[in-house]
Enzyme design. Structure first.
Site, short mmCIF file in Angstrom:
data_model
loop_
_atom_site.label_atom_id
_atom_site.label_comp_id
_atom_site.label_asym_id
_atom_site.label_seq_id
_atom_site.Cartn_x
_atom_site.Cartn_y
_atom_site.Cartn_z
N PHE A 31 7.99 -15.74 -3.03
CA PHE A 31 6.98 -15.60 -4.09
C PHE A 31 6.07 -14.42 -3.82
CE2 PHE A 31 5.50 -18.70 -0.93
CZ PHE A 31 4.25 -18.23 -0.60
N TYR A 46 0.67 -10.25 9.49
CA TYR A 46 -0.32 -11.19 8.97
C TYR A 46 -0.97 -12.10 10.00
CZ TYR A 46 1.27 -9.53 4.50
OH TYR A 46 1.57 -8.71 3.44
N VAL A 103 0.87 -1.18 0.00
CA VAL A 103 0.00 0.00 0.00
C VAL A 103 0.91 1.22 0.00
CG1 VAL A 103 -1.77 1.31 1.24
CG2 VAL A 103 -1.83 -1.20 1.29
N ARG A 140 -3.83 3.44 6.21
CA ARG A 140 -4.91 3.62 7.17
C ARG A 140 -6.24 4.01 6.52
NH1 ARG A 140 -0.19 4.42 9.58
NH2 ARG A 140 0.12 3.44 11.61
N ARG A 141 -6.45 3.47 5.33
CA ARG A 141 -7.75 3.64 4.67
C ARG A 141 -8.47 2.30 4.53
NH1 ARG A 141 -7.02 7.92 -0.35
NH2 ARG A 141 -5.51 9.32 0.62
N GLY A 142 -7.92 1.26 5.13
CA GLY A 142 -8.55 -0.05 5.06
C GLY A 142 -8.21 -0.84 3.81
#
Length: 412
Positions: free
Chosen positions: A412, A121, A82, A88-90
């Site tokens: 990968f 994650y 991102v 922080r915009r989802g």
């Protein structure tokens, strides 16, 4: 302006790939992006689109993952970025939800990834399942004892010239190593067929030492570079940087190590990633000369279909366990499952209402346990698993133990 999450058409894969590499702080050499874009499947590749450009990237790769006793289809999560301007915009949450839905809809029981940062994650249900070491060996001191008496031969070439041999050996080897994956032709074209100087970090071209057994067939290879440096008084300070060592037999692996420790004008051999159960230190006269300078997570696993994942692998002993799986991200994946398993096969089904759980485990911890690289007892000690039935963790340790430590050497 609203960011639109959408799949990436073929003609947009190159600019999408540029955005992804920028997200990993990589400035690729000419031609690399065009070659590497061929790895991706447009219908499984997504990104955030705003004002005529990509501002976030992610994708699934259709992979096969080696597990104890065989292999299983896996959605390989890749290229998740991102832009700093769009944090922080989802967007990460939206992309991960899409990727997990895509994998589940295709019937893939597991999703896996190699994480650029470890804290990201776990909140999506991924658990660290395979690990690696980085070794540094003082070539001037380390000696193999007893000395290796060669049974085969080693030939040296630039890796770009022997790609067919590397591919053929990999295809024989990867199914035998839990945690490893099948490599696509797009992967080979991007990561082995190209070796631009800008990606060498001051080292030589990538070299391939191929080992042939007594039958003349290639049964192992080591990929490495030499980073040259002259010390004071012309003493050698160069290093061999081993990027990959693959061998079908213990003999081939040991003879390749002997070769690497015999490269002239070299002070140290650095190797990464290396399996955590690498036996080299047990053959040298001074095991302290094989130093583990780093340990880290390599492959993260996310279980999407608990019965299918549990039933797919083989087990070391026969036993029956009831697992209470907690999955706050995808509640339908959670629940209570009865696993009846042994060396001859396994079956996993939803447990009956009256069957008490032996272990209570989060879906991320189940992903870590599933390949055998993390034990139930370790998870209990870390407070990440509840032993509801006394002794159940030890039974799970024996049940989930694999033939070797899981390992993944493929980014990968």
């Amino acid at each position: 302006m609203t960011v639109e999450l959408r799949t990436v058409p073929t003609e947009e894969l190159v600019p999408w790939r540029h955005t992804a590499m920028l997200g990993f702080a990589i400035s690729p050499p000419a031609g690399f992006v065009e070659a590497s874009a061929g790895q991706f499947e447009p219908e499984r590749t997504i990104g955030g689109w705003e004002d005529g450009r990509w501002v976030s990237t992610a994708g699934n790769l259709s992979l096969r993952l080696a597990i104890p006793g065989g292999h299983i289809p896996m959605a390989g999560v890749t290229s998740v970025t991102v832009r700093t301007t769009h944090r922080r915009r989802g967007l990460l949450r939206q992309m991960m939800d899409w990727l997990l839905d895509d994998a589940a809809d295709r019937g893939e029981a597991v999703s896996g990834l190699v994480a650029s940062e470890a804290p990201i994650y776990g909140r999506f249900g991924f658990g660290p399942a395979a690990f690696a070491h980085e070794l540094v060996i003082d070539r001037r001191i380390a000696r193999l004892e007893p000395p290796v008496e060669p049974r085969g031969t080693v030939t040296l070439d630039e890796a770009v010239d022997v790609g067919a041999d590397l591919r053929a050996l990999w295809n024989r080897w990867w199914p035998t190593q839990p945690g490893e994956i099948e490599r696509s032709e797009g992967y080979w074209q991007a990561h082995s067929d190209l070796d631009p100087e800008a990606m060498r970090k001051g080292g030589t071209a990538r070299l391939a030492a191929r080992h042939r057994g007594a039958d003349g067939q290639v049964d192992g290879y080591a990929l490495y570079r030499i980073h040259s440096q002259q010390g004071v008084g012309w003493l050698p300070q160069s290093r061999v940087q081993v990027e990959e060592l693959v061998a079908l037999t213990p003999t081939a692996r040991l003879e390749l190590w002997a070769y690497l420790l015999g490269v002239d004008l070299v002070a140290e051999v650095h190797a990464a990633p290396v399996p955590v159960d690498e036996p080299l230190s047990l053959r040298v006269t001074d095991l302290r000369q094989v130093r583990t300078v780093a340990s880290w997570d390599r492959l993260w696993i996310r279980i999407l279909d608990v019965p299918a994942a549990l039933a797919a692998r083989s087990y070391a002993v026969a036993d029956r366990l009831v697992l209470e799986v907690l999955d706050p991200v995808r509640p339908d994946t959670g629940g209570r499952y009865r696993l009846e398993a042994g060396p001859d096969g396994a079956e996993a089904v939803r447990a009956g209402a009256g069957e008490p759980a032996d272990l209570v485990v989060g879906v991320a911890e189940l992903g870590a346990l599933w390949l055998g690289g993390v034990t139930a007892s370790q998870l209990v000690g870390a407070g990440r698993l509840v032993e509801a039935t006394p002794g159940a963790a030890g039974r799970a340790d024996r049940l989930f133990a694999g033939p070797r430590a899981p390992f993944n050497g493929t980014v990968f």
